[in-house]
Scaffold this motif. Structure first.
Motif, PDB file in Angstrom:
ATOM      1  N   ARG A 102       6.103  11.888  -3.775  1.00  0.00           N
ATOM      2  CA  ARG A 102       6.456  11.046  -4.934  1.00  0.00           C
ATOM      3  C   ARG A 102       5.231  10.842  -5.827  1.00  0.00           C
ATOM      4  NH1 ARG A 102      10.517   9.418  -8.340  1.00  0.00           N
ATOM      5  NH2 ARG A 102      10.260   7.242  -8.925  1.00  0.00           N
ATOM      6  N   LEU A 103       4.070  10.596  -5.225  1.00  0.00           N
ATOM      7  CA  LEU A 103       2.847  10.432  -6.007  1.00  0.00           C
ATOM      8  C   LEU A 103       2.534  11.705  -6.777  1.00  0.00           C
ATOM      9  CD1 LEU A 103       0.509   8.479  -6.673  1.00  0.00           C
ATOM     10  CD2 LEU A 103      -0.721   9.481  -4.739  1.00  0.00           C
ATOM     11  N   LEU A 104       2.673  12.854  -6.119  1.00  0.00           N
ATOM     12  CA  LEU A 104       2.461  14.134  -6.796  1.00  0.00           C
ATOM     13  C   LEU A 104       3.437  14.317  -7.947  1.00  0.00           C
ATOM     14  CD1 LEU A 104       1.229  16.968  -7.087  1.00  0.00           C
ATOM     15  CD2 LEU A 104       2.799  17.726  -5.276  1.00  0.00           C
TER      16      LEU A 104
ATOM     17  N   THR B  67      -5.704  11.106  -2.664  1.00  0.00           N
ATOM     18  CA  THR B  67      -5.576   9.965  -3.577  1.00  0.00           C
ATOM     19  C   THR B  67      -5.078   8.736  -2.831  1.00  0.00           C
ATOM     20  OG1 THR B  67      -5.219  11.432  -5.460  1.00  0.00           O
ATOM     21  CG2 THR B  67      -4.438   9.162  -5.692  1.00  0.00           C
ATOM     22  N   ILE B  68      -4.126   8.896  -1.945  1.00  0.00           N
ATOM     23  CA  ILE B  68      -3.634   7.767  -1.146  1.00  0.00           C
ATOM     24  C   ILE B  68      -4.766   7.193  -0.299  1.00  0.00           C
ATOM     25  CG2 ILE B  68      -2.078   7.148   0.766  1.00  0.00           C
ATOM     26  CD1 ILE B  68      -0.027   9.109  -0.595  1.00  0.00           C
ATOM     27  N   ASP B  69      -5.592   8.045   0.289  1.00  0.00           N
ATOM     28  CA  ASP B  69      -6.758   7.570   1.049  1.00  0.00           C
ATOM     29  C   ASP B  69      -7.718   6.804   0.143  1.00  0.00           C
ATOM     30  OD1 ASP B  69      -5.851   8.655   3.460  1.00  0.00           O
ATOM     31  OD2 ASP B  69      -7.017  10.510   3.214  1.00  0.00           O
ATOM     32  N   ARG B  70      -7.947   7.324  -1.055  1.00  0.00           N
ATOM     33  CA  ARG B  70      -8.840   6.652  -2.013  1.00  0.00           C
ATOM     34  C   ARG B  70      -8.259   5.305  -2.431  1.00  0.00           C
ATOM     35  NH1 ARG B  70      -9.309  10.620  -5.136  1.00  0.00           N
ATOM     36  NH2 ARG B  70      -7.997   9.951  -6.853  1.00  0.00           N
ATOM     37  N   TYR B  71      -6.943   5.236  -2.635  1.00  0.00           N
ATOM     38  CA  TYR B  71      -6.300   3.955  -2.959  1.00  0.00           C
ATOM     39  C   TYR B  71      -6.569   2.936  -1.849  1.00  0.00           C
ATOM     40  CZ  TYR B  71      -3.352   6.034  -6.703  1.00  0.00           C
ATOM     41  OH  TYR B  71      -2.864   6.628  -7.842  1.00  0.00           O
ATOM     42  N   ALA B  72      -6.436   3.353  -0.602  1.00  0.00           N
ATOM     43  CA  ALA B  72      -6.677   2.440   0.520  1.00  0.00           C
ATOM     44  C   ALA B  72      -8.128   1.963   0.532  1.00  0.00           C
ATOM     45  CB  ALA B  72      -6.318   3.121   1.833  1.00  0.00           C
TER      46      ALA B  72
ATOM     47  N   GLY C 238       0.811  -1.202   0.000  1.00  0.00           N
ATOM     48  CA  GLY C 238       0.000   0.000   0.000  1.00  0.00           C
ATOM     49  C   GLY C 238       0.857   1.269   0.000  1.00  0.00           C
ATOM     50  N   TRP C 239       0.287   2.327  -0.540  1.00  0.00           N
ATOM     51  CA  TRP C 239       0.937   3.636  -0.506  1.00  0.00           C
ATOM     52  C   TRP C 239       0.844   4.191   0.914  1.00  0.00           C
ATOM     53  CZ3 TRP C 239       3.415   6.745  -4.060  1.00  0.00           C
ATOM     54  CH2 TRP C 239       3.415   6.304  -5.388  1.00  0.00           C
ATOM     55  N   SER C 240       1.872   4.909   1.367  1.00  0.00           N
ATOM     56  CA  SER C 240       1.824   5.580   2.667  1.00  0.00           C
ATOM     57  C   SER C 240       1.826   7.095   2.445  1.00  0.00           C
ATOM     58  CB  SER C 240       3.001   5.161   3.542  1.00  0.00           C
ATOM     59  OG  SER C 240       4.207   5.658   3.019  1.00  0.00           O
ATOM     60  N   HIS C 241       1.308   7.802   3.414  1.00  0.00           N
ATOM     61  CA  HIS C 241       1.187   9.253   3.276  1.00  0.00           C
ATOM     62  C   HIS C 241       2.538   9.954   3.191  1.00  0.00           C
ATOM     63  CE1 HIS C 241      -3.076  10.062   3.198  1.00  0.00           C
ATOM     64  NE2 HIS C 241      -3.219   9.007   3.983  1.00  0.00           N
ATOM     65  N   ASP C 242       3.591   9.360   3.724  1.00  0.00           N
ATOM     66  CA  ASP C 242       4.895  10.020   3.580  1.00  0.00           C
ATOM     67  C   ASP C 242       5.416   9.944   2.144  1.00  0.00           C
ATOM     68  OD1 ASP C 242       5.430   7.290   3.811  1.00  0.00           O
ATOM     69  OD2 ASP C 242       7.251   7.572   4.982  1.00  0.00           O
TER      70      ASP C 242
END
Length: 182
Positions: free
Chosen positions: A23-25, A54-59, A15-19
């Motif tokens: 990088r996602l941006l 977006t990270i929240d939506r991915y989760a 999973g993607w993490s908020h930190d």
């Protein structure tokens, strides 16, 4: 929910993490990446706040395995190369699931998309999927080559799930089993 971690020789899918929002941006804020996503004008991520959403939506979209969105982490460096996903196709009448990927340009040409997608196909079929589709923009030659390396059959151009012509690729669980048995 965080998707189950998967390992390959060079990669960890997790999973993607908020930190990792910067990088996602940096990845989704580039037209050369987003031009191949969706069915309209390329969407460009605007800021870190949008990356966090977006990270929240991915989760949220990863709450029902084997459906999910994984970060593709290069184990040697710890850097996230991009994302790989198994998701229901939009406007899907029969529950069709697509595999997709998008990587940061600094990770293109290293085989990460193929390696990550192979692991995800194995996971999806082991989890009970009977077939997996890929739909790519017509002219996205790099993704077409990945589909070929995955053993997916080119089934021509369709306009079923998106409002633009897309190239359809398919692999069934039986085809995957035969391919994996070699």
């Amino acid at each position: 929910m965080t998707p189950s971690a998967l390992e390959t020789d060079r990669l960890t899918l997790r999973g993607w993490s908020h930190d990792e929002a910067p990088r996602l941006l940096d990845m989704l804020g580039r037209k050369d990446v987003t031009q191949w996503l969706g069915d309209g004008e390329p969407w460009i991520m605007a800021d870190l706040e949008e990356a966090h959403r977006t990270i929240d939506r991915y989760a949220e979209r990863s709450a029902t395995p084997p459906i999910g969105i994984w970060a593709v982490e290069v184990r040697d460096t710890g850097q996230v190369a991009g994302s790989v996903m198994l998701l229901p196709l939009p406007r899907s009448e029969a529950g069709e699931v697509e595999i997709a990927w998008h990587l940061h340009p600094d990770s293109w040409g290293r085989g990460y998309a193929t390696e990550a997608a192979l692991a995800l196909l194995e996971y999806g079929f082991r989890s009970g999927l009977s077939e997996v589709l890929a739909v790519t923009h017509v002219g996205n030659d790099a993704s077409a080559r990945v589909c070929g390396r995955l053993g997916m059959r080119d089934e021509g151009v369709v306009r079923k799930w998106y409002d633009v012509d897309m190239q359809l690729y398919r692999i069934t669980g039986q085809e995957w089993a035969r391919r994996s048995a070699r």
